[in-house]
Motif scaffolding. Structure first.
Motif, short mmCIF file in Angstrom:
data_model
loop_
_atom_site.label_atom_id
_atom_site.label_comp_id
_atom_site.label_asym_id
_atom_site.label_seq_id
_atom_site.Cartn_x
_atom_site.Cartn_y
_atom_site.Cartn_z
N GLY A 24 2.56 -10.84 8.31
CA GLY A 24 3.29 -10.61 7.07
C GLY A 24 4.75 -10.99 7.29
N LYS A 25 5.42 -11.28 6.17
CA LYS A 25 6.84 -11.60 6.25
C LYS A 25 7.59 -10.39 6.76
N SER A 26 8.85 -10.63 7.11
CA SER A 26 9.68 -9.52 7.54
C SER A 26 9.84 -8.51 6.40
N GLY A 27 9.73 -7.24 6.72
CA GLY A 27 9.95 -6.19 5.72
C GLY A 27 8.74 -5.86 4.86
N THR A 28 7.57 -6.40 5.20
CA THR A 28 6.40 -6.15 4.35
C THR A 28 5.57 -4.96 4.84
N GLY A 29 5.94 -4.42 6.01
CA GLY A 29 5.22 -3.23 6.47
C GLY A 29 4.37 -3.44 7.71
N LYS A 30 4.67 -4.49 8.50
CA LYS A 30 3.89 -4.74 9.71
C LYS A 30 4.01 -3.60 10.71
N SER A 31 5.25 -3.18 10.93
CA SER A 31 5.43 -2.12 11.93
C SER A 31 4.71 -0.85 11.50
N PHE A 32 4.71 -0.60 10.21
CA PHE A 32 4.03 0.60 9.72
C PHE A 32 2.51 0.46 9.85
N LEU A 33 1.99 -0.70 9.56
CA LEU A 33 0.56 -0.93 9.75
C LEU A 33 0.20 -0.77 11.23
N LEU A 36 14.17 4.87 12.11
CA LEU A 36 14.77 4.96 10.78
C LEU A 36 14.06 3.97 9.87
N ALA A 37 13.53 4.46 8.77
CA ALA A 37 12.89 3.56 7.81
C ALA A 37 13.85 3.34 6.65
N GLU A 38 13.45 2.48 5.74
CA GLU A 38 14.30 2.23 4.58
C GLU A 38 14.49 3.53 3.80
N GLY A 39 15.63 3.66 3.14
CA GLY A 39 15.90 4.88 2.40
C GLY A 39 16.41 5.98 3.33
N SER A 43 5.33 -7.01 -2.31
CA SER A 43 6.10 -7.37 -1.11
C SER A 43 6.10 -6.26 -0.07
N LYS A 44 5.48 -5.14 -0.40
CA LYS A 44 5.49 -4.05 0.57
C LYS A 44 4.27 -3.16 0.40
N GLN A 45 3.80 -2.65 1.53
CA GLN A 45 2.73 -1.66 1.53
C GLN A 45 1.45 -2.11 0.83
N GLN A 46 1.20 -3.40 0.84
CA GLN A 46 -0.11 -3.89 0.44
C GLN A 46 -0.55 -4.91 1.49
N THR A 97 -1.50 0.22 1.53
CA THR A 97 -1.46 0.78 2.88
C THR A 97 -1.26 2.29 2.83
N ARG A 98 -1.98 2.97 3.69
CA ARG A 98 -1.85 4.42 3.76
C ARG A 98 -0.41 4.81 4.08
N PRO A 99 0.17 5.73 3.35
CA PRO A 99 1.56 6.09 3.65
C PRO A 99 1.67 6.81 5.00
N TYR A 100 2.67 6.47 5.73
CA TYR A 100 2.95 7.12 7.01
C TYR A 100 3.92 8.24 6.70
N ASP A 101 3.40 9.39 6.38
CA ASP A 101 4.26 10.46 5.87
C ASP A 101 3.75 11.82 6.34
N1 LIG Z 1 2.64 2.61 5.28
C1 LIG Z 1 3.91 2.85 4.98
N2 LIG Z 1 4.35 4.12 4.80
C2 LIG Z 1 5.63 4.36 4.51
N3 LIG Z 1 6.57 3.42 4.36
C3 LIG Z 1 6.23 2.14 4.51
C4 LIG Z 1 4.88 1.79 4.85
N4 LIG Z 1 4.82 0.45 4.94
C5 LIG Z 1 6.06 -0.02 4.69
N5 LIG Z 1 6.93 0.98 4.42
C6 LIG Z 1 8.35 0.82 4.08
O1 LIG Z 1 8.67 -0.58 4.18
C7 LIG Z 1 9.73 -0.80 5.10
C8 LIG Z 1 9.47 -2.07 5.90
O2 LIG Z 1 8.33 -1.90 6.72
P1 LIG Z 1 8.28 -2.44 8.23
O3 LIG Z 1 6.96 -1.98 8.76
O4 LIG Z 1 9.47 -2.04 8.99
O5 LIG Z 1 8.27 -4.01 7.95
P2 LIG Z 1 8.11 -5.22 8.99
O6 LIG Z 1 7.75 -4.65 10.32
O7 LIG Z 1 7.04 -6.08 8.40
O8 LIG Z 1 9.42 -5.93 8.99
C9 LIG Z 1 9.78 0.45 5.95
O9 LIG Z 1 11.09 0.73 6.42
C10 LIG Z 1 9.29 1.54 5.03
O10 LIG Z 1 10.35 2.07 4.28
#
Ligand SMILES: Nc1ncnc2c1ncn2[C@@H]1O[C@H](COP(=O)(O)OP(=O)(O)O)[C@@H](O)[C@H]1O
Ligand SMILES: [Mg+2]
Length: 536
Positions: free
Chosen positions: A164-173, A203-206, A481-484, A500-504
């Motif tokens: 996925g592009k940068s910021g799309t949620g790869k690290s969260f997946l 630190l995540a976005e927000g 662009s995010k969490q799908q 994508t399942r929320p990491y919460d």
């Molecule tokens: N599954 C998730 N649960 C909660 N927040 C998410 C999730 N996926 C993405 N996000 C939000 O999207 C932002 C970017 O995700 P990240 O995994 O850091 O992107 P990438 O690694 O692709 O650059 C995170 O900082 C977070 O706020």
């Protein structure tokens, strides 16, 4: 099926190119979304299918050359008769009408005018299973509140990718998958944590902090670091240093781009290694120009080439975690922890250059590979269950640096990706540029979880070796662009788009709950093998 609303009927198509359905007049095309699931009710099977395109059609072209003006009444009269919508659908699985029969891959198509329905929760549960110890919920379909589960046992059988592009949620997946495998106890994980995201709160976005693997799983997860400065004592389990005497020519060649090495650098280095064995790099860096000249003459090499190699490799010795000599004791302790079913996050701290990342990841992974290979061979000889290596999954970010066509042929990572799970070691590759990964390696990636990608080449790369890839491409391009993400491959019965399942907080709670089901994991092939060993 009777109590469902019919969306339309199948009017044409083929097994290879997918099917076309005519939409009912009362259904709005705007309610039909690409990626959505529908069920075609055939004579003997239901065909679980994905919607891949929506088209506008007219029975009489005159309607289009002379469109009615804005009269809503006329539009309604025409809709479903003179004008209509069609749906492009791709059958993904056949569900025999007999509910006890197995789901099968699609080998045929339903007949003309078979009705088409929206997929319902019960269909999803039948296809994607219910979350249990070895089925991990990775998300939910776009428009339904049912879990989509990944089969973890199948997941760890092959190397896998998160794209996925940068910021799309790869690290969260990645976090989600790691948590799933850790909780299930199904594989050890080694994470080369380039951006310090997994070992400690990130630190995540927000401006919200998300929990680290260490926090979620306590001492099951060890944190090793390359950069202990400024870290509190006790907040990490070991400091990794690399000795110049631990660096082999094989570790240097993949750094061609990072160090701007010439194409003959490998040969030059090999000459030095022949003569000085593991001290080759120490010797090279200490050589005066006189000694370089002598060495070149004695070995038929070019003094300029040796001088250039020396100048470039000095950069390695300048890395703060590199010492002249080091032993493998800390690294070996780390490897033993992995063998004992624990997990390791290796933090790079401020050493986030790709030079540092690749050097360290190569050296450590080579040693791990050797350890797992020896153990596998031992197990294969004596078939003693205690010797069976525990599956290990190695997570690498910016994976294309290790797996581009030039490096994939010669690095340890390329070898692991190609030999699959022969020695129970697999990769979890995380990358935003899958098109830069070697094609052969891509085709070995068993399960691919892909968030939004824009670049045509990257999209193509994700579908390397996937039949019906073209239809899925349009699905990929429509993701948020995010969490799908689109999940496809070995660990899911069919490709599926998920939220994508929320990491919460809820997720943390789920991870801290004891695992359900049987608690000792027996890899599938072992069950099979013990059947051979102990025939009835
Ligand atoms: N599954 C998730 N649960 C909660 N927040 C998410 C999730 N996926 C993405 N996000 C939000 O999207 C932002 C970017 O995700 P990240 O995994 O850091 O992107 P990438 O690694 O692709 O650059 C995170 O900082 C977070 O706020
Ligand atoms: Mg990331």
């Amino acid at each position: 099926m009777q109590d469902r609303t019919r969306l339309g009927v199948i009017i044409s198509g083929s097994l290879n190119s997918g099917l076309t359905a005519r939409l009912e007049g009362r259904e709005s095309v705007e309610n039909m979304r690409v990626g959505q699931f529908v069920v075609i009710n055939g004579e003997k099977n239901d065909f679980f299918s994905m919607l891949t395109d929506v088209t506008l059609e007219a029975t009489n072209p005159n309607v289009l050359t002379d469109p009615p003006d804005g009269d809503a009444f006329i539009h309604t009269v025409l809709a479903g008769t003179a004008t209509y919508g069609t749906l492009q659908v791709r059958p993904q699985l056949m569900l025999p009408h007999d509910p006890s029969a197995q789901l099968t891959p699609v080998k045929t198509i339903p007949r003309h005018f078979s009705p088409l329905y929206e997929a319902q929760e019960a269909d999803f549960s039948r296809v994607f299973g219910v979350a249990d110890r070895t089925h991990f919920e990775i998300g939910k379909p776009l428009d339904m509140e049912v879990p989509v589960c990944i089969d973890l046992e199948r997941l760890i059988e092959r190397s896998n990718g998160i794209f996925g592009k940068s910021g799309t949620g790869k690290s969260f997946l990645t976090r989600l998958l790691l948590c799933g495998t850790i909780q299930a106890g199904i594989a050890s994980n080694l994470i080369f944590d380039m951006h310090n995201e997994y070992g400690r709160d990130a630190l995540a976005e927000g401006n919200v902090f998300v929990k680290s693997l260490r926090q979620l799983f306590g001492s099951q997860v060890l944190v090793y670091t390359l950069d202990p400065d400024g870290m509190q004592r006790g907040s990490y389990d070991g400091e990794i240093v690399i000795g110049l005497d631990q660096i082999e020519v094989e570790d240097v060649i993949p750094l061609q781009d990072e160090l701007n090495l010439s194409s003959t650098a490998g040969e030059t280095a090999a000459l030095l290694e022949d003569q000085h064995k593991e001290r080759w790099l120490i010797q090279l860096l200490a050589m005066s120009s006189e000694e370089i000249k002598e060495f070149a003459e004695a070995n038929g090499a070019h003094p300029g080439a040796i001088g250039a190699l020396r100048r470039k490799l000095i950069q390695i010795s300048r890395l703060k975690f590199v010492q002249k000599q080091a032993d493998f004791s800390v690294i070996d302790r780390m490897i033993e922890a992995l063998a004992a079913k624990r997990h390791v996050v290796l933090e790079f701290g401020r050493h986030s250059s790709s030079l540092a990342y690749m050097l360290v990841a190569n050296i450590i992974t080579r040693r791990i590979h050797r350890r797992w290979k020896d153990q596998s061979e031992k197990y294969n000889q004596n078939k003693n269950a205690a010797d069976r290596p525990h599956p290990l999954m190695i997570t690498i970010e910016e994976a294309h640096k290790f797996l581009n066509p030039a490096n994939a042929k010669q690095t340890i990572f390329g070898m692991i990706a190609r030999e699959m799970r022969k020695y129970s070691v697999t990769l979890l590759v995380v990358d935003q540029r899958p098109s830069s990964i070697d094609k052969e390696v891509m085709s070995q990636i068993g399960t691919r979880i892909t968030a939004l990608l824009n670049d045509e080449h990257d999209i193509d790369a994700v579908f390397t070796g996937v039949s019906g890839g073209t239809a899925l491409k349009s699905v990929l391009a429509t993701l948020d662009s995010k969490q799908q993400a689109l999940v496809l491959g070995h660990a899911v019965p069919m490709p599926v788009v998920i939220r994508t399942r929320p990491y919460d907080a809820d997720f943390y709670k789920a991870m801290q709950q004891p695992r359900t089901g049987n608690t000792t994991f027996v890899p599938r092939s072992m069950e099979e093998e013990s059947d051979d060993l102990f025939p009835d």
